[in-house]
Enzyme design. Structure first.
Site, PDB file in Angstrom:
ATOM      1  CB  THR A 260      -9.852  -1.651   0.439  1.00 19.66           C
ATOM      2  OG1 THR A 260      -8.548  -1.501   1.010  1.00 19.66           O
ATOM      3  CG2 THR A 260     -10.872  -1.715   1.533  1.00 19.66           C
TER       4      THR A 260
ATOM      5  CD  GLU B 185     -13.572  -0.037   3.007  1.00 20.10           C
ATOM      6  OE1 GLU B 185     -14.280  -0.178   1.984  1.00 20.10           O
ATOM      7  OE2 GLU B 185     -12.476   0.536   2.985  1.00 20.10           O
TER       8      GLU B 185
END
Ligand code: AMP
Length: 543
Positions: A185, A330
């Site tokens: 991320t 995610e």
């Protein structure tokens, strides 16, 4: 009683084998780092991916081992995708736009032993060389004629390495639950976190992308893949387009308005995917050349909220349908997409826009809910804000090598960090990141809603709204805005304009005009840095 149906593992190499066998002549067009336009077919991709897998195996890459890529969108990057995951190793796509300290953290944390690097990122890797002690091989993704000189050790030329591989390499039958890829991320706070995808999650995500309620790729599509392959596999397009037999067009590093426009026109692209920043550049270019987009059927816009003006311009001026999408690293990444229902056809254009501004409904395979401060599940009334949670076949079950991970609760709900509403028809709308929402006198104010309104003003190019501490209300909103070139709009006029769309108590307390706003590595507004810049800011209402 067991069913009597065949079972094959859902693995990434199966997508390539299908594409090669049933759509062998479909083209893949790439602008290369060397400057030329390269064309070949799915059949060629199949052969070269097997050769690369065989060559990587000969270099010592073992199942489960991480192979990193630092590359733009292009056919060699796609070959790496299929070769690495297909052979049972783990493809680690690294975002080269991150800060150097994030890059070495990510590469070291992922523990890749080999890096495949585009020509343009060789200097970047060179600069990090001392910090990447676990890297045993560097493969430069070019031919012998373009090999650069660099300090890196154990350097290979991609085309020579590939030539050394066998075309007869056979894809192993892997466990579908085994890891296929790793992405981090972008992490505006703390260290980036790793999401470890499985073959099964990636194949199911690609299936879901085919649905007409999703992107609906088909063999009649030509897909311009502007969203980077280092950003969640170009939102999964590197797999879903092959599954559909769609022609692929990769822009390399040319993501400016003129380059995107040229490819859209020359390759007659029917669908394209990118973040709003890219589309803003295309809009500006279209305006300057009085261009049009006759072949383009739809654009997928996600990564951050799609502004109203962008939906209107695409749809009303250029006849291109906007599919507003929401997702995260995610979440595969696709979580929701916005398509109107038949009942919305009866609405007028303004009412339809209000629906289109939402991030849409979940696609089959994922489930959503919003919860309150104490975890209570909130109603789908389109007004109640809550923390957005998601679960499903391609949602992460925790972060890679993260201790004390609390991202997923005992019932399997992943905490997205977004704040959202869900209406009675199931349309979800992001109202904020949990950390960006403005908490004023016990009520929540959506920074994103205020930003959308501000950029709807013809004189505002870009706007960010952040919370400023307030002695009476805890927090109040401040607009930080960039004027359109030549505009002299002042804060009184902008606040009056915003006041036409929201309740009085939601109107920001002040406006600061700046020349530009800070963006993170994936093009999103960096509100953390804005909050730091305006720390201690004194609002006119503070006395
Ligand atoms: P990343 O993992 O870098 O793709 O970032 C995911 C985050 O981007 C989400 O949690 C949202 O905050 C934001 N995001 C993605 N798509 C949208 C969208 N369509 N509208 C608003 N925010 C979005």
């Amino acid at each position: 009683m067991d069913g009597m149906m065949q079972e094959q593992p859902l693995i990434v190499s199966g997508i390539l084998t299908f594409a090669e066998r049933w759509h062998p002549t479909v083209e893949i067009v790439s602008r290369t780092a060397e400057g030329s336009v390269h064309r070949y077919s799915y059949a060629d991709l199949g052969v070269r991916s097997r050769q690369l897998a065989s060559a990587l195996q000969a270099l010592g890459v073992a199942p489960g081992e991480r192979v990193a890529t630092l590359a733009w969108n292009g056919y060699r990057h796609l070959e790496a995708y299929y070769a690495v995951s297909g052979m049972g190793a783990v493809l680690h796509t690294v975002n080269p736009r991150l800060f150097p300290e994030q890059l070495d953290y990510i590469i070291n944390h992922g523990e890749a032993s080999i890096v495949l690097v585009d020509l343009s990122f060789v200097p970047l890797l060179d600069q990090l060389a001392d910090k990447l002690s676990q890297i045993e091989h560097v493969v430069i993704m070019t031919d012998r004629a373009h090999m650069p000189s660099c300090k890196l050790a154990n350097v290979h030329c991609y085309e020579e390495l590939l030539d050394s591989g066998s075309r007869a390499f056979a894809w192993p039958e892997l466990d579908e639950r085994s890891a296929s890829a790793l992405c981090y991320t972008s992490g505006t706070t703390g260290n980036p976190k790793g999401v470890l995808y499985s073959h099964r999650s990636m194949v199911l995500h690609a299936f879901a992308s085919q649905s007409p309620n999703s992107i609906g790729f088909s063999q009649r599509d030509t897909v311009l893949v502007v969203v980077p392959q280092f950003h969640v596999f170009a939102w999964g397009t590197s797999f879903s387009a092959l599954m559909a037999g769609a022609k692929l067009v990769f822009p390399g590093q040319g993501m400016d308005g003129a380059s995107v426009y040229q490819l859209l026109r020359e390759e007659q692209c029917t669908v394209s995917l990118a973040v709003p920043t890219i589309w803003m550049m295309l809009m500006a270019h279209l305006e300057s050349v009085d261009g049009d987009l006759p072949a383009l059927d739809r654009v997928v816009i996600g990564g951050s909220a799609c502004p109203e003006a962008m939906i209107r311009t695409f749809e009303e001026r250029y006849g291109v349908k906007v599919l507003h999408a929401w997702g995260m690293t995610e979440t595969g990444p696709l979580g929701t997409l916005n398509h109107l229902q038949p009942k919305h056809d009866a609405l007028d254009a303004d009412q339809q826009i209000a629906v289109k501004l939402k991030q849409g409904k979940p696609i089959y395979g994922v489930d959503l809910r919003i919860v309150g401060e104490d975890g209570e599940v909130l109603p789908h009334d389109g007004e109640t804000f809550g923390r957005l949670q998601i679960k499903g076949h391609w949602i992460c079950s925790g972060y890679y090598k993260l201790e004390n991970d609390t991202s997923v609760d005992a019932d399997g709900w992943f905490e997205t960090g977004d704040v959202a509403t869900i209406d009675a028809d199931g349309y979800m709308q992001i109202t904020d990141r949990t950390k960006d929402v403005i908490k004023s006198g016990g009520e929540w104010i959506s920074s994103i809603e205020l930003e959308n309104i501000a950029v709807g003003h013809a004189d505002i190019q870009e706007a960010a709204v952040i919370a400023i501490e307030h002695p009476k209300w805890d927090e109040r909103p401040l607009v930080v805005a960039v004027r359109v070139a030549g505009s002299t709009i002042n804060s009184v006029d902008l606040l009056a304009y915003i006041g036409r769309f929201v309740a009085k108590w939601q109107v920001p307390d002040a406006v600061e005009f700046v020349d530009e706003l800070p963006h993170g590595a994936t093009g999103k507004l960096n509100k953390l840095s804005l909050r730091q810049k305006f720390q201690g800011y004194k609002l006119p209402t503070a006395d």
